[in-house]
Design a protein around this motif. Sequence first.
Motif, PDB file in Angstrom:
ATOM      1  N   LEU A   1     -14.454  20.408  29.519  1.00  0.00           N
ATOM      2  CA  LEU A   1     -13.228  20.089  30.137  1.00  0.00           C
ATOM      3  C   LEU A   1     -13.467  19.895  31.753  1.00  0.00           C
ATOM      4  CD1 LEU A   1     -10.316  19.433  30.115  1.00  0.00           C
ATOM      5  CD2 LEU A   1      -9.769  22.106  30.392  1.00  0.00           C
TER       6      LEU A   1
ATOM      7  N   ARG B 149     -10.774  19.803  23.428  1.00  0.00           N
ATOM      8  CA  ARG B 149      -9.671  19.663  24.611  1.00  0.00           C
ATOM      9  C   ARG B 149     -10.212  18.540  25.635  1.00  0.00           C
ATOM     10  NH1 ARG B 149     -10.194  25.051  24.397  1.00  0.00           N
ATOM     11  NH2 ARG B 149      -8.981  26.097  22.813  1.00  0.00           N
ATOM     12  N   ALA B 150     -11.254  18.590  25.888  1.00  0.00           N
ATOM     13  CA  ALA B 150     -11.695  17.387  27.012  1.00  0.00           C
ATOM     14  C   ALA B 150     -11.339  15.911  26.454  1.00  0.00           C
ATOM     15  CB  ALA B 150     -13.365  17.642  27.099  1.00  0.00           C
TER      16      ALA B 150
END
Length: 156
Positions: A33, A78-79
């Motif tokens: 992230l 998530r990134a």
Amino acid sequence: MDAMRLILASRRALVGSEEEREIMTEAWQAQALAQAIGSRLAVSGPPELRGEALGLTELAGRGCGVLGAPQLPVEALRASQLTELGDAHQALVTLGGLLGEVGIALVGIASAADDETTYWQCMEAIDAAEESRDRVREMLRRLAVREQAVPNREAG
């Protein structure tokens, strides 16, 4: 999804992790992230942040490499969900906090490691997280300088 929501989701997941593998996966997620946020700032952020943002991208990438990519489906990364930064200052402050928490979590794993490989993997990942956090601090400093300069230009 915006950076703040993703950072906060990472913090919650890290805090909720109990097993060594879960913690290391969440540390990887946080570094990935940070890498995505750095990349976004390098491309479309304020010009004075671009050099530090590139450095953050490289350092966070090193942190990911040291930890090794976890076996996760793409939708769990998530990134890959980052669509917008939102308030850069707020995102950087929160990201810096997350990177500090990653370091602390990895210290716990390193201190309890039964094997040298895990110990050194954690130590290198801690180093990468701290260096990434230093880049975040420098970007925050540069943002503060920029914000102080704007009122001075308007007054003149």
